[in-house]
Design a protein around this motif. Structure first.
Motif, mmCIF file in Angstrom:
data_model
loop_
_atom_site.group_PDB
_atom_site.id
_atom_site.type_symbol
_atom_site.label_atom_id
_atom_site.label_comp_id
_atom_site.label_asym_id
_atom_site.label_seq_id
_atom_site.Cartn_x
_atom_site.Cartn_y
_atom_site.Cartn_z
ATOM 1 N N THR A 108 4.284 -3.094 -4.802
ATOM 2 C CA THR A 108 3.217 -2.599 -3.918
ATOM 3 C C THR A 108 3.526 -1.323 -3.487
ATOM 4 O OG1 THR A 108 3.203 -5.191 -3.210
ATOM 5 C CG2 THR A 108 1.742 -3.529 -2.123
ATOM 6 N N PHE A 109 4.648 -1.040 -2.983
ATOM 7 C CA PHE A 109 5.159 0.470 -2.698
ATOM 8 C C PHE A 109 4.610 1.542 -3.570
ATOM 9 C CE2 PHE A 109 8.221 -1.003 0.902
ATOM 10 C CZ PHE A 109 7.695 -0.739 1.779
ATOM 11 N N TRP B 155 4.232 5.465 9.132
ATOM 12 C CA TRP B 155 3.556 4.888 8.089
ATOM 13 C C TRP B 155 2.179 4.825 8.304
ATOM 14 C CZ3 TRP B 155 5.953 0.114 5.569
ATOM 15 C CH2 TRP B 155 7.498 0.393 5.353
ATOM 16 N N ASN C 233 7.048 -5.880 5.634
ATOM 17 C CA ASN C 233 7.749 -4.806 6.687
ATOM 18 C C ASN C 233 7.615 -5.127 7.881
ATOM 19 O OD1 ASN C 233 8.801 -2.701 4.358
ATOM 20 N ND2 ASN C 233 6.951 -3.369 3.751
ATOM 21 N N VAL D 40 7.701 -6.463 -2.838
ATOM 22 C CA VAL D 40 6.691 -5.276 -2.189
ATOM 23 C C VAL D 40 7.165 -4.241 -3.071
ATOM 24 C CG1 VAL D 40 8.697 -4.686 -0.256
ATOM 25 C CG2 VAL D 40 6.208 -4.637 0.192
ATOM 26 N N ILE E 260 2.129 -4.740 2.034
ATOM 27 C CA ILE E 260 3.040 -3.613 2.457
ATOM 28 C C ILE E 260 3.325 -4.068 4.001
ATOM 29 C CG2 ILE E 260 3.460 -1.549 3.256
ATOM 30 C CD1 ILE E 260 2.099 -0.299 0.985
#
Length: 463
Positions: free
Chosen positions: A436-437, A331, A355, A433, A351
């Motif tokens: 947001t992704f 990532w 996560n 999220v 993010i």
């Protein structure tokens, strides 16, 4: 079902004299899981109430008409067997933890701490409790409450600065994160906890398999070789890569519950434990293997959790045999990410928070760290930038209505205390999220599939 509940208890729950034959058959069908895709999914755990399958036509509480072995049909509802399904899953989870501790009164909660539980067979006065739910629900509810509060405190971050207590994330925070989200991920995402480039003309499952087998082919895996899966989760990629290549895959995950899920999945897929696969709990900052143990290593969206990428890559380098290769999907913040852009920073912070990431690394850091610990960089590319593939976040956009419905369902079940109260907070975080992704993908500032192919020099270690 009989393996989860004693024969007498099973008969008592399904064969009460006050229940008619038709109702008894319906309960038995729900309890055994039937043969429909929906009820097969419900058998895995309580998260069947949280996220419906990605496959079309499989929604919580949707009435189905499964077919019995004798050819007769009966109508059943997923909701009718939901409470029993949760209870069976809780017993499996506690039994698995208890077996790891010799069947005693304490079990590991995934963070190295021990908590007292009942043995599942009798109360303090020696009499069997009347309600199965009361035996284990307290353990799960207390876990969710305490671990959610700790997680929220640990990973809250702003202004692109990451978190301050980075060491805590590995020792406790990441394990707590996967205690909270593993069941939700498994039902809403499937066994492979990663994104994939969407192949043209192919579905989500096919694209996911292609993303995983790319690793096996890049490493040249074959029968007789042993490969480490650093951060194996519940074993989706492990099963695919072992089956595709014939190599023995050894998985490691920081979460104790995921070890049990991975073993169960791989065994159910036909892989033989210790011969074709193995899995254990551990930290890839301190791998429990001798030097030069593995022919190859791979990691899929896992080392991003590490508070120190250099330590993680250093340990992987140590256990890799000379000449061996390491393939990783990282990532990263892409070249389009602007630290001076408040919207960009807010997106990446969100993010990270949802996560369990201590920070988001810039794409340029990955190869630098790899070279620093001794690797030769053979290849580096962002698979998300592949114009021949579809958008990796497209599946999220297509499923937003379903995810919103699932979030509402979780709120209702949490309010009714069918699920632990703080489950709604966990699911709310995961639901938020998603947008947001999508934002990070559309802006091009975030990639979950920055691939590096690294190699340990053949003459690097001569001991």
């Amino acid at each position: 079902a009989r393996a989860c509940v004693g024969g007498g208890e099973w008969k008592r729950r399904l064969g009460a004299s006050s229940v008619g034959d038709g109702e008894r058959r319906r309960r038995a069908w729900n309890f055994h899981g039937g043969r429909t895709r929906q009820t097969q999914q419900l058998r895995r755990g309580p998260a069947s109430l949280l996220c419906s399958s990605k496959r079309k036509g499989t929604m919580p509480y949707k009435r189905q008409q499964p077919r019995h072995g004798d050819g007769t049909e009966t109508e059943t509802s997923s909701a009718a067997g939901a409470a029993e399904t949760i209870q069976v899953h809780l017993k499996n989870r506690v039994a698995a933890n208890g077996s790891a501790n010799g069947g005693g009164k304490e079990v590991a909660n995934g963070n190295g701490h021990k908590e007292a539980v009942q043995d599942g067979s009798a109360s303090k006065n020696g009499k069997k409790k009347s309600k199965f739910w009361n035996k284990f629900a307290g353990l799960v509810r207390s876990d969710v409450k305490s671990q959610w509060k700790d997680y929220d405190k640990t990973f809250t971050q702003a202004n692109g600065e990451g978190i301050t207590d980075k060491e805590h994330t590995t020792q406790k925070g990441v394990a707590a994160f996967y205690n909270l989200v593993t069941d939700i991920y498994e039902w809403g995402w499937g066994p492979s906890f990663h994104f994939s480039p969407m192949l043209k003309g192919k579905g989500v499952a096919e694209s996911s398999v292609a993303h995983e087998t790319r690793i096996a082919d890049t490493l040249g895996l074959k029968p007789g070789t042993t490969v480490l899966d650093a951060g194996c989760g519940i074993g989706g990629p492990l099963v695919t890569i072992a089956s595709h290549s014939g190599a023995k895959v050894v998985g490691i995950t920081i979460n104790a519950y995921q070890v049990e899920r991975c073993k169960a999945r791989a065994t159910a897929a036909g892989l033989r434990l210790e011969q074709e696969f193995d899995v254990l709990q551990g930290d890839f900052l301190d791998l429990p293997f001798p030097d030069n143990s593995f022919d190859n290593v791979y990691s899929i969206e896992a080392t991003c959790h590490s508070p120190s990428l250099e330590k993680a890559y250093g340990e992987i380098y140590r256990v890799l045999k000379p000449g061996g290769k390491f393939v990783n999907y990282e990532w990263v913040a892409t070249p389009l990410f602007d630290r001076e852009n408040a919207d960009h920073v807010k997106c990446i912070d969100a993010i990270n928070y949802a996560n369990a990431l201590p920070e988001m690394r810039h794409h340029s850091e990955i190869a630098q760290v790899a070279r620093k610990v001794g690797f030769e960089v053979l290849e580096e590319m962002d698979l998300a930038a592949n114009k021949n593939a579809g958008e990796w976040w497209g599946v999220l956009k297509a499923g937003m209505k379903r995810y919103k419905r699932n979030d509402l369902l979780v709120k209702i079940l949490s309010f009714l205390r069918i699920l632990p109260k703080n489950t709604k907070d966990v699911h709310k975080m995961l639901f938020r999220v998603l947008k947001t992704f999508i934002e990070g993908g559309e802006l091009g500032i975030f990639s979950p599939m920055h691939m590096v192919v690294l190699q340990k020099q053949a003459q690097a270690v001569e001991e």
